[in-house]
Design a protein around this motif. Structure first.
Motif, short mmCIF file in Angstrom:
data_model
loop_
_atom_site.label_atom_id
_atom_site.label_comp_id
_atom_site.label_asym_id
_atom_site.label_seq_id
_atom_site.Cartn_x
_atom_site.Cartn_y
_atom_site.Cartn_z
N PRO A 155 -4.60 -10.79 -19.17
CA PRO A 155 -5.42 -9.83 -19.92
C PRO A 155 -6.32 -8.93 -19.06
N PRO A 156 -6.97 -9.43 -17.97
CA PRO A 156 -7.80 -8.51 -17.18
C PRO A 156 -7.06 -7.29 -16.67
N THR A 495 -17.86 -10.55 -9.03
CA THR A 495 -16.96 -10.60 -10.19
C THR A 495 -16.26 -11.94 -10.28
N MET A 496 -15.79 -12.46 -9.16
CA MET A 496 -15.10 -13.74 -9.13
C MET A 496 -16.02 -14.88 -9.56
N ILE A 510 -17.12 -5.88 -18.25
CA ILE A 510 -18.43 -5.54 -17.71
C ILE A 510 -18.32 -5.00 -16.29
N ALA A 511 -17.46 -5.62 -15.47
CA ALA A 511 -17.39 -5.26 -14.06
C ALA A 511 -16.66 -3.95 -13.81
N ALA A 512 -15.71 -3.58 -14.68
CA ALA A 512 -14.92 -2.36 -14.45
C ALA A 512 -15.79 -1.10 -14.40
N PRO A 513 -16.66 -0.85 -15.39
CA PRO A 513 -17.50 0.35 -15.30
C PRO A 513 -18.48 0.32 -14.14
N LEU A 530 -11.43 -0.65 -8.94
CA LEU A 530 -10.86 -1.18 -10.19
C LEU A 530 -9.85 -2.28 -9.90
N MET A 531 -9.05 -2.10 -8.85
CA MET A 531 -8.07 -3.12 -8.48
C MET A 531 -8.79 -4.39 -8.02
N ALA A 532 -9.91 -4.24 -7.31
CA ALA A 532 -10.68 -5.40 -6.86
C ALA A 532 -11.23 -6.18 -8.05
N VAL A 533 -11.69 -5.46 -9.07
CA VAL A 533 -12.20 -6.12 -10.28
C VAL A 533 -11.07 -6.88 -10.98
N ALA A 534 -9.88 -6.26 -11.06
CA ALA A 534 -8.74 -6.91 -11.72
C ALA A 534 -8.38 -8.22 -11.02
N VAL A 535 -8.30 -8.19 -9.69
CA VAL A 535 -7.95 -9.40 -8.94
C VAL A 535 -9.04 -10.46 -9.10
N ALA A 536 -10.30 -10.05 -8.92
CA ALA A 536 -11.40 -11.02 -8.95
C ALA A 536 -11.59 -11.63 -10.33
#
Length: 589
Positions: A155-156, A495-496, A510-513, A530-536
């Protein structure tokens, strides 16, 4: 700070506190926060429920339905059975299971992949006479890692893709996550295979599960006209039976039981193979040996329908007592088959459908769910609610895989939006009766849907009020003149950590914006952030509450809360060390 910012920061702080506390369901917490924000005037009334129609919410629901259909059709089992063996060394077993789990998680939802493979892993552990705790946690972590490889794996990724479309005008595509996700998955699986499983405490032992106490039934399987078992002698099926914990008791031909175990008898069309085992093992063996659960000439081939196996106990006053399934016309009149009978471990010479039923027997009924329930009531037997099993429709596995490939392929080629492609796949599955109408709704994890739909308006309100910009400026003021890649690393770490204690969807929202605001302030490309947020957001390995997969394995694996960080902490540090240079390589600043 403005009124809206103070209100939203205070409200989100309470939301996070309640989510970490965990005593109140996260969907109720999020929905209550949405209502409070609407009453407080920070979320416009006409935008309060836009999250329920958001494309990310629809895609997640569709992916969950497709995952259920893949399991129903045996597509997951088809892959898993080809590569899983209990006879391999533990490290090799973990490596293969992890690779299969990661690959399946990239295609279907990672929770569905774990649930299917977890059953096979527990079976392998029983046969190898070892604790399942050594292999379940690596499997869970591998499915989480595999979900990062594609858009629909977790889902992330879906949340981040839809956020990018709203903020930058175009979403991440199906395979935009693949370069970074694949590198992280390969390195992570290598770690859990070679080192990680050795870090799990020796004391973590799985308790005895309900499956170990399954009732043993005497059942029948019919050799169909095109069965691959035709022409074999019975003893050639013994290895397959042993693999599935089944005992072959013999053959029946032309209505008569052949003498002994018929070990050297050649199997022919319409032969009936008598089996002994628990319901799940019987169903799995019938599929592996390409047999039928009933005689198609008598029943119109039940195998082509969505079927359920139900165990029921026969009370003294039941209509079934003193009669046989054949005498009751169970198949002909009710469309339900008596697949097996359990009578205190006794074996029978009679055919199952010719066996006289006695009080206290356990019967195994097979048929469409509504018919099975109606028939159980008509017979006067008492179904055991926790002893119901869905029958896998293995003949539809290739159709399920093909329909999914066409739907995703059309989306990747740009012919239709992804949400339309996935919706078309679900319609095809429903028309093919791979999923029943009720299963379509059951497959959706409604708490996750409500959580996401409730947090989307809150996230939009935080962004429009300048709250995310405020957080971004706070992070930048603390980091000073540090290079952008260092700030990217710090964003991943924060984020992680949040994801380890909060729901990963909430963390991504919350972390994406915040990541976007940091990138805009640094005047660099937002895609790496954005990619870093998705992974974390996906990599929650420290606790059993950070990801649903970690929660699922806690009971069967016999894990304690403090067992996860031993393998999870070094894995998270490794993922950060690998992900940051990979992101900068594939998504330059």
């Amino acid at each position: 700070m403005t009124y809206e910012q103070i209100f939203l920061f205070s409200l989100l702080g309470l939301v996070f506190a309640f989510l970490v506390w965990g005593r109140i369901r996260y969907d109720l917490v999020a929905f209550a926060a949405l209502i409070i924000a609407t009453i407080g005037g920070v979320v416009p009334v006409d935008e309060a429920f836009i999250g329920f129609g958001h494309e990310a919410v629809i895609i997640i629901a569709l992916v969950l339905i497709i995952s259920r259909a893949m399991v129903n059709a045996g597509a997951v089992e088809l892959v898993a059975r080809l590569v899983i063996s209990a006879g391999r060394p533990l490290s090799t077993h973990i490596g293969i299971m992890s690779l299969v789990g990661a690959a399946l998680s990239a295609i279907i939802n990672n929770v569905a992949a774990l649930v299917m493979l977890m059953t096979l892993d527990i079976e392998a552990a029983k046969k190898a006479k070892r604790s399942v705790s050594r292999s379940l946690m690596p499997l869970s972590f591998a499915t989480i890692l595999g979900g990062m490889i594609t858009l629909i794996g977790t889902p992330p990724n879906i949340v981040i893709s839809q956020f990018r479309e709203r903020a930058l005008g175009a979403p991440f595509s199906m395979f935009d996550f693949t370069p970074v996700g694949l590198v992280c998955a390969v390195i992570g699986i290598g770690f859990v295979t070679l080192i990680g499983w050795r870090l799990i405490p020796e004391g973590a032992q799985a308790p005895v599960t309900a499956d170990e106490a399954e009732s043993v039934f005497v059942a029948e399987a019919v050799v169909g006209e095109k069965s691959k078992s035709i022409g074999k002698i019975t003893r050639e099926l013994f290895p397959v039976a042993e693999e599935h914990d089944i005992t072959i008791l013999g053959l029946a031909r032309n209505g008569r039981r052949l003498p002994g175990f018929s070990a050297y008898e050649e199997i022919a069309h319409k032969d009936v193979i008598l089996l002994e085992g628990d319901p799940k093992s019987i169903e799995a063996f019938i599929g592996a040996a390409d047999l039928n659960t009933s005689d198609s000439e008598d029943t119109g081939d039940l195998r082509g329908k969505s079927l359920t196996l139900v165990e029921a106990i026969v009370p003294e006053n039941a209509r079934m007592v003193g009669r046989t399934a054949e005498g009751l016309g169970l198949l002909y009149r009710r469309g339900v088959a008596l697949l097996g009978v359990s009578r205190q471990g006794k074996r029978f010479r009679e055919r199952v459908r010719k066996l006289t039923i006695m009080p206290g027997d356990l019967v195994l009924l097979l048929g469409p769910e509504n018919r099975v329930n109606d028939t159980a009531e008509w017979l006067g037997v008492l179904p055991l609610a926790e002893k119901s099993h869905n029958v896998i429709q293995r003949s539809k596995a290739l159709f399920a895989i093909g329909a999914f490939a066409v739907g995703v392929g059309a989306a990747v080629a740009g012919l239709v939006p992804l949400v339309i492609g996935l919706a078309g796949v679900v319609v095809a599955y429903a028309l093919a009766r791979i999923v029943r109408a009720r299963e379509v709704y059951e497959a959706v994890e409604w708490p996750v849907i409500v959580l996401l739909a409730s947090l989307i308006p809150l996230g939009l309100a935080l962004e429009s009020s300048g709250g995310t910009e405020l957080i971004a400026q706070g992070i930048l003021s603390l980091t000073g003149a540090l290079p952008a890649w260092v700030i990217l690393t710090l964003l991943m770490m924060v984020t992680m950590t949040l994801s380890d204690f909060l729901n990963n969807v909430a963390t991504a929202l919350i972390a994406a914006p915040v990541g976007l605001s940091i990138a805009q302030s640094l005047e660099v490309s937002p895609d790496p952030f954005l990619m870093a947020v998705a992974v974390a957001a996906s990599c929650a390995f420290l606790t059993p509450i950070g990801h649903k997969n970690n929660t699922i394995i806690m009971g069967p694996g016999g894990y304690r809360f403090g067992d996860y960080w031993r393998m999870g902490l070094p894995l998270e540090l490794l993922i950060i060390a690998v992900a940051v240079p990979s992101i900068l390589l594939f998504w330059p600043l």
